[in-house]
Design an enzyme around this catalytic site. Sequence first.
Site, PDB file in Angstrom:
ATOM      1  N   ASP A  15      17.815  79.358  49.139  1.00 16.07           N
ATOM      2  CA  ASP A  15      17.697  79.911  50.500  1.00 16.07           C
ATOM      3  C   ASP A  15      18.025  78.872  51.572  1.00 16.07           C
ATOM      4  O   ASP A  15      18.842  79.118  52.456  1.00 16.07           O
ATOM      5  CB  ASP A  15      16.272  80.429  50.764  1.00 16.07           C
ATOM      6  CG  ASP A  15      15.943  81.683  49.959  1.00 16.07           C
ATOM      7  OD1 ASP A  15      16.784  82.601  49.933  1.00 16.07           O
ATOM      8  OD2 ASP A  15      14.847  81.738  49.382  1.00 16.07           O
ATOM      9  N   ARG A  94       1.188  75.950  55.538  1.00  8.86           N
ATOM     10  CA  ARG A  94       2.263  76.335  56.443  1.00  8.86           C
ATOM     11  C   ARG A  94       2.137  75.814  57.870  1.00  8.86           C
ATOM     12  O   ARG A  94       3.089  75.270  58.413  1.00  8.86           O
ATOM     13  CB  ARG A  94       2.483  77.861  56.427  1.00  8.86           C
ATOM     14  CG  ARG A  94       3.065  78.370  55.109  1.00  8.86           C
ATOM     15  CD  ARG A  94       4.335  77.634  54.721  1.00  8.86           C
ATOM     16  NE  ARG A  94       4.901  78.076  53.452  1.00  8.86           N
ATOM     17  CZ  ARG A  94       4.862  77.378  52.319  1.00  8.86           C
ATOM     18  NH1 ARG A  94       4.271  76.205  52.284  1.00  8.86           N
ATOM     19  NH2 ARG A  94       5.408  77.842  51.217  1.00  8.86           N
ATOM     20  N   ASP A 123       5.170  83.773  55.087  1.00 11.45           N
ATOM     21  CA  ASP A 123       5.493  82.446  55.597  1.00 11.45           C
ATOM     22  C   ASP A 123       6.284  82.477  56.905  1.00 11.45           C
ATOM     23  O   ASP A 123       6.101  81.622  57.765  1.00 11.45           O
ATOM     24  CB  ASP A 123       6.236  81.632  54.533  1.00 11.45           C
ATOM     25  CG  ASP A 123       5.301  81.197  53.410  1.00 11.45           C
ATOM     26  OD1 ASP A 123       4.075  81.231  53.633  1.00 11.45           O
ATOM     27  OD2 ASP A 123       5.799  80.829  52.333  1.00 11.45           O
ATOM     28  N   SER A 172       9.632  82.463  41.415  1.00 10.90           N
ATOM     29  CA  SER A 172       9.517  81.817  42.711  1.00 10.90           C
ATOM     30  C   SER A 172       8.174  81.095  42.717  1.00 10.90           C
ATOM     31  O   SER A 172       7.115  81.710  42.571  1.00 10.90           O
ATOM     32  CB  SER A 172       9.585  82.879  43.805  1.00 10.90           C
ATOM     33  OG  SER A 172       9.216  82.303  45.025  1.00 10.90           O
TER      34      SER A 172
HETATM   35  N1  ARG Z   1       1.250  84.994  48.547  1.00 13.23           N
HETATM   36  C1  ARG Z   1       0.869  83.669  48.874  1.00 13.23           C
HETATM   37  C2  ARG Z   1       0.733  83.493  50.364  1.00 13.23           C
HETATM   38  O1  ARG Z   1       1.314  84.235  51.089  1.00 13.23           O
HETATM   39  C3  ARG Z   1       1.731  82.600  48.257  1.00 13.23           C
HETATM   40  C4  ARG Z   1       3.199  82.794  48.279  1.00 13.23           C
HETATM   41  C5  ARG Z   1       3.856  81.658  47.617  1.00 13.23           C
HETATM   42  N2  ARG Z   1       5.270  81.781  47.525  1.00 13.23           N
HETATM   43  C6  ARG Z   1       5.954  81.752  46.387  1.00 13.23           C
HETATM   44  N3  ARG Z   1       7.230  81.811  46.458  1.00 13.23           N
HETATM   45  N4  ARG Z   1       5.382  81.701  45.230  1.00 13.23           N
HETATM   46  O2  ARG Z   1       0.026  82.651  50.826  1.00 13.23           O
END
Ligand code: ARG
Length: 409
Positions: A15, A94, A123, A172
Amino acid sequence: MTHEKVALAFSGGLDTTVCVPLLEEEYGYDEVIGVTVDVGQPSEEFDEAHETAEALGLEHYVVDAQEEFADLCMDAVRANATYQGYPLGTALARPVIAKAILAVAEENDCTGIAHGCTGKGNDQLRFEAVWRDSDLEVIAPVRELGLTREWEQEYAAERDLPVEGGDGGAYSIDTNLWSRSVEGSELEEPSHVPSEDIYAWTSAPGSETQELTIEFEDGYPVALDGEELDSVTLIETLNDLAGDYGVGRTDVMEDRMLGLKVRENYEHPAATTLLNAHEALESLVLTQEERQFKNYIDQEWAEKGYQGLVDAPLVRALEGFIDETQERVTGSVTIRLEGGQARPVGRESPYAVYSAEAASFNTEDVIGGIEQNDATGVAKYHGFQQRLSNKVTEAANEGRTDWGGDDAE
Ligand code: ARG
């Protein structure tokens, strides 16, 4: 002519790699600078970011934010923070990452700031909540141009972009000090039972056990087995230790901020151990009414943490309450690691709201001027309303005006 620069949150994955030419071609920037923020990812991720940046001819900054992130994780411990069973690793990282990137962007006189998030996840919201406080143009190429992974792969191949091994494999994965999350591929099927190989931090729980002691000061974990450790080291050490016992695996259907449900698998051995220990100590030193009320406070804290809004005035207000209660959350907790669990098996504190004498079955002592027989009056009153209501109701239903009266007991 001005030279317009954009700072990109850069991991070296597919990405963010395709974002580099797109920011120049589609958004008209003259230069892209890549920023990777260290919140405790494995070193391979920095190697990948570095190599990809080099191959792209990208100026690349790495900012160490581990300590700041670990401090936030310790605040999360004081708030017993989990969202639907998840201790918020990605979520809490984040805002820390977003602030670090913004600082680099401003130092470099950038006029834009970009991330490679899709329009489906959390995110994008967490990053932009921080960035939209600045005058920079906020850009989300993947979301705005409606890119798919397939399109990105083709585009990268056409352009000969350096994405070898950079598509992250089948899953991922997002890793930092506090948690490792795995999503995608066959895990998207909620009924699919994950195989052992999705786990990197935890072993399959076995029959071994180990005990360890965690010391707290004002609700902050400060030492392990008598040795004082800084937050980063404490978390790393516990991830290793508790991970060996399979502690801290969660498999959840998570409700994202936009309302989509997603199947997530997490590993967080240190988080689980510290959260369990902290709660065990609170159960010893806080009054029943404080514990009950703090549940609400904690839930709100976790909700804002999940949203990436840890700078909200509400969070400061919640922390006012948390600070007040944590003054007594000092002491130590013994945890037994066994069979995938980190179970509190002992706790002590000078602030314990506990009197062994008062609670004991084996004493005739008078505590605080109260003796056993004083409970008789309380016992007579207890349940008065339910007894009365049931009798009155029965009488009324049978058309009687007399429900038994004063001699009902
Ligand atoms: N669902 C979790 C959050 O929004 C973690 C997402 C992590 N991303 C990943 N590509 N595994 O905090």
